[in-house]
Scaffold this motif. Structure first.
Motif, PDB file in Angstrom:
ATOM      1  N   LEU A   1     -14.509  -3.879  32.120  1.00 30.54           N
ATOM      2  CA  LEU A   1     -14.517  -3.453  33.520  1.00 30.54           C
ATOM      3  C   LEU A   1     -15.141  -2.078  33.702  1.00 30.54           C
ATOM      4  O   LEU A   1     -14.882  -1.155  32.920  1.00 30.54           O
ATOM      5  CB  LEU A   1     -13.085  -3.432  34.052  1.00 30.54           C
ATOM      6  N   VAL A   2     -15.946  -1.967  34.758  1.00 28.49           N
ATOM      7  CA  VAL A   2     -16.510  -0.683  35.170  1.00 28.49           C
ATOM      8  C   VAL A   2     -16.337  -0.552  36.675  1.00 28.49           C
ATOM      9  O   VAL A   2     -16.110  -1.538  37.389  1.00 28.49           O
ATOM     10  CB  VAL A   2     -18.009  -0.561  34.803  1.00 28.49           C
ATOM     11  N   THR A   3     -16.469   0.662  37.175  1.00 30.43           N
ATOM     12  CA  THR A   3     -16.467   0.912  38.614  1.00 30.43           C
ATOM     13  C   THR A   3     -17.875   0.676  39.165  1.00 30.43           C
ATOM     14  O   THR A   3     -18.843   0.576  38.396  1.00 30.43           O
ATOM     15  CB  THR A   3     -16.045   2.345  38.918  1.00 30.43           C
ATOM     16  N   PRO A   4     -18.039   0.620  40.486  1.00 30.45           N
ATOM     17  CA  PRO A   4     -19.385   0.488  41.046  1.00 30.45           C
ATOM     18  C   PRO A   4     -20.311   1.632  40.664  1.00 30.45           C
ATOM     19  O   PRO A   4     -21.536   1.470  40.715  1.00 30.45           O
ATOM     20  CB  PRO A   4     -19.130   0.463  42.558  1.00 30.45           C
TER      21      PRO A   4
ATOM     22  N   ALA B   1     -17.986  -6.595  34.067  1.00 31.40           N
ATOM     23  CA  ALA B   1     -17.581  -6.900  35.441  1.00 31.40           C
ATOM     24  C   ALA B   1     -17.241  -5.605  36.167  1.00 31.40           C
ATOM     25  O   ALA B   1     -16.782  -4.632  35.566  1.00 31.40           O
ATOM     26  CB  ALA B   1     -16.387  -7.848  35.463  1.00 31.40           C
ATOM     27  N   GLU B   2     -17.467  -5.618  37.450  1.00 27.34           N
ATOM     28  CA  GLU B   2     -17.247  -4.447  38.292  1.00 27.34           C
ATOM     29  C   GLU B   2     -15.976  -4.642  39.113  1.00 27.34           C
ATOM     30  O   GLU B   2     -15.705  -5.747  39.604  1.00 27.34           O
ATOM     31  CB  GLU B   2     -18.466  -4.294  39.200  1.00 27.34           C
ATOM     32  N   ILE B   3     -15.188  -3.580  39.253  1.00 27.72           N
ATOM     33  CA  ILE B   3     -14.004  -3.613  40.108  1.00 27.72           C
ATOM     34  C   ILE B   3     -14.181  -2.607  41.225  1.00 27.72           C
ATOM     35  O   ILE B   3     -14.936  -1.642  41.104  1.00 27.72           O
ATOM     36  CB  ILE B   3     -12.718  -3.317  39.319  1.00 27.72           C
ATOM     37  N   ALA B   4     -13.463  -2.836  42.305  1.00 28.33           N
ATOM     38  CA  ALA B   4     -13.631  -1.976  43.476  1.00 28.33           C
ATOM     39  C   ALA B   4     -12.965  -0.624  43.299  1.00 28.33           C
ATOM     40  O   ALA B   4     -13.426   0.380  43.822  1.00 28.33           O
ATOM     41  CB  ALA B   4     -13.084  -2.671  44.716  1.00 28.33           C
ATOM     42  N   ALA B   5     -11.851  -0.586  42.535  1.00 29.46           N
ATOM     43  CA  ALA B   5     -11.109   0.660  42.376  1.00 29.46           C
ATOM     44  C   ALA B   5     -10.773   0.868  40.907  1.00 29.46           C
ATOM     45  O   ALA B   5     -10.439  -0.082  40.202  1.00 29.46           O
ATOM     46  CB  ALA B   5      -9.828   0.621  43.196  1.00 29.46           C
ATOM     47  N   PRO B   6     -10.824   2.100  40.426  1.00 32.10           N
ATOM     48  CA  PRO B   6     -10.597   2.360  39.004  1.00 32.10           C
ATOM     49  C   PRO B   6      -9.140   2.594  38.635  1.00 32.10           C
ATOM     50  O   PRO B   6      -8.854   3.243  37.635  1.00 32.10           O
ATOM     51  CB  PRO B   6     -11.419   3.640  38.785  1.00 32.10           C
ATOM     52  N   ASP B   7      -8.212   2.102  39.432  1.00 30.86           N
ATOM     53  CA  ASP B   7      -6.796   2.352  39.185  1.00 30.86           C
ATOM     54  C   ASP B   7      -6.286   1.453  38.064  1.00 30.86           C
ATOM     55  O   ASP B   7      -6.013   0.274  38.258  1.00 30.86           O
ATOM     56  CB  ASP B   7      -6.004   2.104  40.476  1.00 30.86           C
ATOM     57  N   ARG B   8      -6.116   2.024  36.857  1.00 35.73           N
ATOM     58  CA  ARG B   8      -5.642   1.232  35.718  1.00 35.73           C
ATOM     59  C   ARG B   8      -4.253   0.667  35.978  1.00 35.73           C
ATOM     60  O   ARG B   8      -3.939  -0.436  35.549  1.00 35.73           O
ATOM     61  CB  ARG B   8      -5.589   2.108  34.463  1.00 35.73           C
TER      62      ARG B   8
END
Length: 405
Positions: A11-14, A72-79
């Motif tokens: 996972l990465v942020t935008p 894959a990209e996630i909308a928010a980086p909140d683990r």
């Protein structure tokens, strides 16, 4: 099951900042480009929405199935909001051949463009966009709108002529284009279903649609070339075949190398004999298989024009014969001949098809070599074995000709 696909997501942020990885999970379909089951699995198992960007690695040499790692990209980086997140220690590199939709922020840019175009046309999106597919040859999204949906497609530069040819074929059995911007396009949804498993009646309709289009473009080859379509007329195709045979020779058997050497040296005479059959060059779809037909009892549309080019229209036969039901092949072959005998009186499409069979197989090797030359290495498993496989088939066809003679 042998074809089970087990997915691991990094996972990465935008903005491209690394977040971590998720534990592997199985998905419903084995086909690597299909993203819907991945998105659904990440949401159900780990409580997060993702956009799949690209393959990082796979444990098989080719699809389908196996263990596949995606970025894959996630909308928010909140683990804390993602269950099961863990460190990812490998390096995320860059590559100059990476497609725009495979980069963080790329899908958002495509969707923003689509929304602007919808607004211009007074069309409102009514629900979140659905990611359908991503791989080296396309990014595909379905956007729900009032009264149905539209489809967003982004293709690589070597397929960049697709929006142009769809636009020029407007009113024929092709998708209805809303608008385009370089290699990305927005199209109205096509009613019905994809015809992967269609039988002879549907395939026969699709064949008549194709031949009708090709007949109308016989005298307009220069227009096709001006749109940037690849040139598969004799001189260009001979050079391309010679190149792919030379570059792939170390992957072929000694027998196949010998056979292909004679085939290449005999191409000028083969094309002279082909010209005597009387069917002029025209628009070639390039991937005229059942899966590129979509429709219902009322309409049937020919999809995916990114593979199209300029050359002998019967170059489209192998893709159909390779994937059609076995009992449909001979009736389709007879129909193909009958339609071209009508379109070009005095022509000999049956002899043309025989002469073209190994040429068309070799053209497939050319196409897959082009893919490999223009995509980043992590995507090579999709196509790595295809040039040698198609050249082996070319050699077998040439030997069959010799035995028949």
């Amino acid at each position: 099951m042998a074809d089970t696909r087990v997915v691991e997501l990094v996972l990465v942020t935008p903005a491209g900042d690394l977040v971590g990885s998720l534990p592997p999970f199985a998905v419903a379909t084995p086909w690597w480009p299909e993203t819907g089951p991945i998105v659904e699995g990440a949401r159900e198992r780990h409580g997060t929405d993702v956009v799949v960007l690209r393959i990082l690695r796979a444990d098989r040499d080719a699809p389908p199935g196996g263990r596949v790692t995606y970025l894959a990209e996630i909308a928010a980086p909140d683990r804390g909001g993602i269950s099961g997140i863990r460190p990812w220690l490998a390096t995320l590199d860059d590559h100059p051949l990476r497609m725009p939709w495979a980069r963080p922020g790329g899908p958002d840019a495509d969707l923003a463009w689509a929304d602007r175009l919808l607004a211009v046309h007074g069309i409102a999106r009514t629900a979140p966009a659905e990611q359908i597919r991503t791989w080296n040859l396309s990014s595909l999204w379905r956007l729900p709108v009032e009264d149905g949906a539209v489809w967003l497609k982004h293709v690589p530069p070597f397929f960049g002529h697709e929006p142009s040819i769809i636009d020029r074929l407007a009113g024929r059995a092709v998708p209805a284009l809303i608008g385009s911007d370089g290699p990305r396009m927005l199209m109205h949804e096509i009613p019905g279903e994809d015809m992967y498993d269609a039988g002879l009646p549907v395939l026969s309709r699709g064949l008549s649609n194709l031949v009708g289009i090709q007949r109308d473009w016989i005298a307009r080859v220069d227009e096709l070339l001006a749109m940037g379509l690849p040139d598969w007329r004799p001189a260009g195709l001979m050079a391309l075949i010679e190149d792919v045979v030379g570059r792939t020779s170390n992957e072929l058997s000694a027998e196949d190398r010998s056979t292909l050497g004679g085939f290449v040296s005999g191409l000028p005479r083969r094309f002279d004999r082909l010209a005597e059959c009387g069917i002029p060059d025209s628009l070639v779809h390039g991937d005229f298989g059942p899966g590129n037909l979509r429709g219902d009892d009322r309409s049937l549309v020919l999809l995916d024009w990114g593979d199209c080019g300029v050359g002998h229209p019967l170059l489209d036969q192998p893709a159909m014969f390779d994937r059609a039901p076995q009992d449909a092949v001979e009736p389709l072959r007879d129909q193909w001949a009958a339609e071209w005998e009508t379109a070009v009186p005095g022509s000999n499409p049956r002899q043309a098809a025989r002469l073209l069979a190994p040429v068309a197989a070799a053209r497939q090797a050319v196409i897959y070599r082009k893919f490999l030359d223009n995509i980043e290495p992590s995507e090579h498993p999709y196509h790595r074995a295809d040039p040698s496989n198609w050249l082996a088939r070319t050699a077998a066809l040439v030997r069959s000709e010799t035995n028949a003679d």
